[in-house]
Design a protein around this motif. Structure first.
Motif, PDB file in Angstrom:
ATOM      1  N   SER A   1       0.839  -1.192   0.000  1.00  0.00           N
ATOM      2  CA  SER A   1       0.000   0.000   0.000  1.00  0.00           C
ATOM      3  C   SER A   1       0.878   1.247   0.000  1.00  0.00           C
ATOM      4  O   SER A   1       2.105   1.164   0.196  1.00  0.00           O
ATOM      5  CB  SER A   1      -0.902   0.005   1.236  1.00  0.00           C
ATOM      6  OG  SER A   1      -0.113   0.179   2.420  1.00  0.00           O
TER       7      SER A   1
ATOM      8  N   GLY B   1       1.038   3.600   2.239  1.00  0.00           N
ATOM      9  CA  GLY B   1       1.644   3.781   3.544  1.00  0.00           C
ATOM     10  C   GLY B   1       2.798   2.835   3.787  1.00  0.00           C
ATOM     11  O   GLY B   1       3.804   3.196   4.410  1.00  0.00           O
ATOM     12  N   GLN B   2       2.693   1.597   3.282  1.00  0.00           N
ATOM     13  CA  GLN B   2       3.775   0.628   3.440  1.00  0.00           C
ATOM     14  C   GLN B   2       4.990   1.026   2.603  1.00  0.00           C
ATOM     15  O   GLN B   2       6.129   0.893   3.055  1.00  0.00           O
ATOM     16  CB  GLN B   2       3.274  -0.760   3.050  1.00  0.00           C
ATOM     17  CG  GLN B   2       2.281  -1.343   4.042  1.00  0.00           C
ATOM     18  CD  GLN B   2       1.541  -2.556   3.506  1.00  0.00           C
ATOM     19  OE1 GLN B   2       1.490  -2.788   2.285  1.00  0.00           O
ATOM     20  NE2 GLN B   2       0.961  -3.337   4.405  1.00  0.00           N
TER      21      GLN B   2
ATOM     22  N   LEU C   1      -0.098  10.291   0.391  1.00  0.00           N
ATOM     23  CA  LEU C   1      -1.022   9.489   1.203  1.00  0.00           C
ATOM     24  C   LEU C   1      -2.359  10.198   1.346  1.00  0.00           C
ATOM     25  O   LEU C   1      -2.439  11.425   1.329  1.00  0.00           O
ATOM     26  CB  LEU C   1      -0.418   9.243   2.589  1.00  0.00           C
ATOM     27  CG  LEU C   1       0.974   8.616   2.638  1.00  0.00           C
ATOM     28  CD1 LEU C   1       1.399   8.402   4.084  1.00  0.00           C
ATOM     29  CD2 LEU C   1       1.009   7.296   1.875  1.00  0.00           C
ATOM     30  N   ASP C   2      -3.424   9.393   1.521  1.00  0.00           N
ATOM     31  CA  ASP C   2      -4.730   9.995   1.760  1.00  0.00           C
ATOM     32  C   ASP C   2      -4.775  10.566   3.175  1.00  0.00           C
ATOM     33  O   ASP C   2      -3.925  10.286   4.013  1.00  0.00           O
ATOM     34  CB  ASP C   2      -5.861   8.974   1.553  1.00  0.00           C
ATOM     35  CG  ASP C   2      -5.759   7.788   2.488  1.00  0.00           C
ATOM     36  OD1 ASP C   2      -5.924   7.971   3.717  1.00  0.00           O
ATOM     37  OD2 ASP C   2      -5.513   6.661   2.008  1.00  0.00           O
TER      38      ASP C   2
ATOM     39  N   LEU D   1      -4.644   8.175   6.383  1.00  0.00           N
ATOM     40  CA  LEU D   1      -3.347   7.514   6.529  1.00  0.00           C
ATOM     41  C   LEU D   1      -2.257   8.533   6.829  1.00  0.00           C
ATOM     42  O   LEU D   1      -1.329   8.260   7.592  1.00  0.00           O
ATOM     43  CB  LEU D   1      -3.021   6.735   5.252  1.00  0.00           C
ATOM     44  CG  LEU D   1      -1.744   5.891   5.268  1.00  0.00           C
ATOM     45  CD1 LEU D   1      -1.757   4.906   6.425  1.00  0.00           C
ATOM     46  CD2 LEU D   1      -1.584   5.157   3.940  1.00  0.00           C
ATOM     47  N   ARG D   2      -2.386   9.720   6.244  1.00  0.00           N
ATOM     48  CA  ARG D   2      -1.382  10.754   6.491  1.00  0.00           C
ATOM     49  C   ARG D   2      -1.357  11.152   7.962  1.00  0.00           C
ATOM     50  O   ARG D   2      -0.297  11.308   8.561  1.00  0.00           O
ATOM     51  CB  ARG D   2      -1.683  11.975   5.614  1.00  0.00           C
ATOM     52  CG  ARG D   2      -0.593  13.030   5.647  1.00  0.00           C
ATOM     53  CD  ARG D   2      -0.730  14.018   4.495  1.00  0.00           C
ATOM     54  NE  ARG D   2      -1.941  14.812   4.582  1.00  0.00           N
ATOM     55  CZ  ARG D   2      -2.951  14.753   3.724  1.00  0.00           C
ATOM     56  NH1 ARG D   2      -2.891  13.903   2.696  1.00  0.00           N
ATOM     57  NH2 ARG D   2      -4.007  15.520   3.870  1.00  0.00           N
TER      58      ARG D   2
ATOM     59  N   LYS E   1      -2.272   9.347  10.539  1.00  0.00           N
ATOM     60  CA  LYS E   1      -1.715   8.244  11.331  1.00  0.00           C
ATOM     61  C   LYS E   1      -0.191   8.182  11.188  1.00  0.00           C
ATOM     62  O   LYS E   1       0.535   7.975  12.167  1.00  0.00           O
ATOM     63  CB  LYS E   1      -2.331   6.926  10.875  1.00  0.00           C
ATOM     64  CG  LYS E   1      -1.765   5.705  11.590  1.00  0.00           C
ATOM     65  CD  LYS E   1      -2.345   4.413  11.031  1.00  0.00           C
ATOM     66  CE  LYS E   1      -1.712   3.196  11.689  1.00  0.00           C
ATOM     67  NZ  LYS E   1      -2.216   1.922  11.094  1.00  0.00           N
ATOM     68  N   THR E   2       0.277   8.383   9.952  1.00  0.00           N
ATOM     69  CA  THR E   2       1.704   8.262   9.686  1.00  0.00           C
ATOM     70  C   THR E   2       2.504   9.398  10.308  1.00  0.00           C
ATOM     71  O   THR E   2       3.687   9.241  10.625  1.00  0.00           O
ATOM     72  CB  THR E   2       1.947   8.209   8.161  1.00  0.00           C
ATOM     73  OG1 THR E   2       1.121   7.182   7.590  1.00  0.00           O
ATOM     74  CG2 THR E   2       3.398   7.896   7.845  1.00  0.00           C
TER      75      THR E   2
ATOM     76  N   GLU F   1       3.643   8.179  13.558  1.00  0.00           N
ATOM     77  CA  GLU F   1       4.621   7.101  13.380  1.00  0.00           C
ATOM     78  C   GLU F   1       5.997   7.679  13.071  1.00  0.00           C
ATOM     79  O   GLU F   1       7.011   7.231  13.614  1.00  0.00           O
ATOM     80  CB  GLU F   1       4.171   6.161  12.255  1.00  0.00           C
ATOM     81  CG  GLU F   1       2.961   5.295  12.603  1.00  0.00           C
ATOM     82  CD  GLU F   1       2.615   4.339  11.496  1.00  0.00           C
ATOM     83  OE1 GLU F   1       3.222   4.430  10.410  1.00  0.00           O
ATOM     84  OE2 GLU F   1       1.719   3.490  11.710  1.00  0.00           O
TER      85      GLU F   1
END
Length: 385
Positions: free
Chosen positions: A159, A161-162, A188-189, A192-193, A195-196, A199
């Motif tokens: 994906s 994100g991966q 990224l959408d 996901l952005r 969340k990342t 991270e």
């Protein structure tokens, strides 16, 4: 370090504010750097200090010079004048492959014909490290980005994100002192952005490297950065923590660029204890402000008020300053908040942000409602025009 139960910006979690210590030497020092492309000046005599283990962001509109500055830090471009130091060493003329720096590109630039493991191992093999050391380092990087079971996959089997995490692992595998990130989350959408972002912050804390990120996304920069620099036309307009720049912009241009803001123009007429009084023709009453730029009495000034600082009511406020009234002309529903656009008698439109604590049908204020506005003296700031 375990991730916090409630996400916080990195600047709220770091106790080592190295930039506040005059004895601390910066990890990166940019001294009077200019960059020309023909007759076009992309960077204009810019100086900047970035400290060890910072997550530093360069934020500004397209064409402001932030990517050019990042490319000079990476060694892909040479300054037309000035010096760049990394870890107290002059690296102005050092080729990119000899710099203690790595770069993560917006496109991620993964090799499509290589597995995840091979992508991460690429630079390590180029450095002629022993196979066992390469294998161990790749395993550490996969663990770091939570992709331990994805080592044999290829980029097109991942994906977005991966792929982003593989690119990050590859960039960190060689243990650079500085990691440069060019719009790292741009592909990224939104979900996901968000969340990342956390991270990346947590990974930066674990590895202890200095991160320098270029972005045009204000929310991204505010969330992730220890400090950020606002750039315009090749110059740095202000450097500070996200909270400092948002709450205390040093100019009208910075106030307008970072977030939404209401601007009232007027004349600074008097001072009362710890506040200054500004007479504004757009409002029925004068403005009282507790924080102001160093401007003389009688000067023409601008008063900046963020929309979320404004209190809105259907009933008048009993206050001598910072009150006005108007008609709701538009409402922007954003889910968690709504932005109300209120037209004053003078014709000026004021934005007021309100949290959506009740459902839409239960709200008393709607289009064409008459409302009264108030904000505290400490919620605004005087800026010189």
């Amino acid at each position: 370090m375990n991730a916090p139960s409630k996400p916080l910006a990195l600047s709220e979690r770091l106790s080592n504010d190295a930039w506040r210590n005059p004895q601390e030497k910066p990890m990166i020092y940019i001294e009077g750097v200019s960059k020309y492309f023909g007759a076009i000046k992309a960077i204009d005599h810019l100086s900047l200090a970035i400290y060890r283990q910072e997550f530093f962001s360069l934020l500004g509109p397209s064409g402001c010079g932030k990517t050019t500055l990042l490319r000079m830090l990476a060694g892909f471009e040479r300054p037309s004048s000035g010096k760049i130091y990394i870890d107290d060493i002059d690296v102005t003329e050092t080729p990119s492959y000899r710099l203690p720096v790595n770069m993560m590109f917006q496109s991620y630039a993964l090799f499509p014909h290589m597995s995840v493991e091979a992508n991460i191992a690429f630079e390590l093999k180029q450095a002629n490290l022993p196979k066992r050391a390469v294998k161990e380092r790749v395993r550490e990087m996969l663990d770091l980005v939570h992709l331990s079971s994805f080592g044999e996959r290829f980029p097109d089997q991942l994906s977005g994100g991966q792929r982003q995490r593989v690119a990050l692992a590859r960039a960190l595998a060689s243990e650079p002192k500085v990691l440069l990130l060019d719009e790292p989350l741009g592909a990224l959408d939104k979900g996901l952005r968000e969340k990342t972002q956390f991270e990346l912050v947590n990974i930066q804390e674990k590895v202890g490297a200095t991160f320098v990120m270029v972005t045009h996304d204000q929310e991204e920069a505010m969330t992730m950065s220890t400090r950020l620099a606002i750039m315009q036309q090749g110059k740095i307009m202000q450097v500070g923590t996200p909270g400092e720049i948002y709450e205390y912009p040093n100019s009208l241009s910075v106030a307008r660029f970072l977030g939404s803001v209401n601007i009232f123009e007027g004349i600074l007429t008097s001072e009362e204890e710890d506040t200054v009084i500004v007479e504004c023709p757009d409002l029925e009453t004068s403005l009282a402000v507790t924080y102001s730029a160093s401007v003389p009495m009688g000067a023409r000034v601008s008063v900046a008020v963020r929309p979320e600082k404004i209190i809105m009511s259907q009933h008048p406020f009993n206050a001598a300053h910072n009150v006005t009234q108007g008609i709701v002309k538009d409402i922007a529903y954003l889910g968690d908040v709504s932005v109300y656009y209120i037209q004053l008698a003078s014709g000026k439109t004021v934005m007021a942000t309100q949290p959506n604590l009740v459902r839409l049908a239960e709200r008393p204020v709607t289009w064409d409602s008459q409302v009264f506005l108030f904000w505290r003296a400490e919620s605004s700031i005087v800026l010189a025009v």
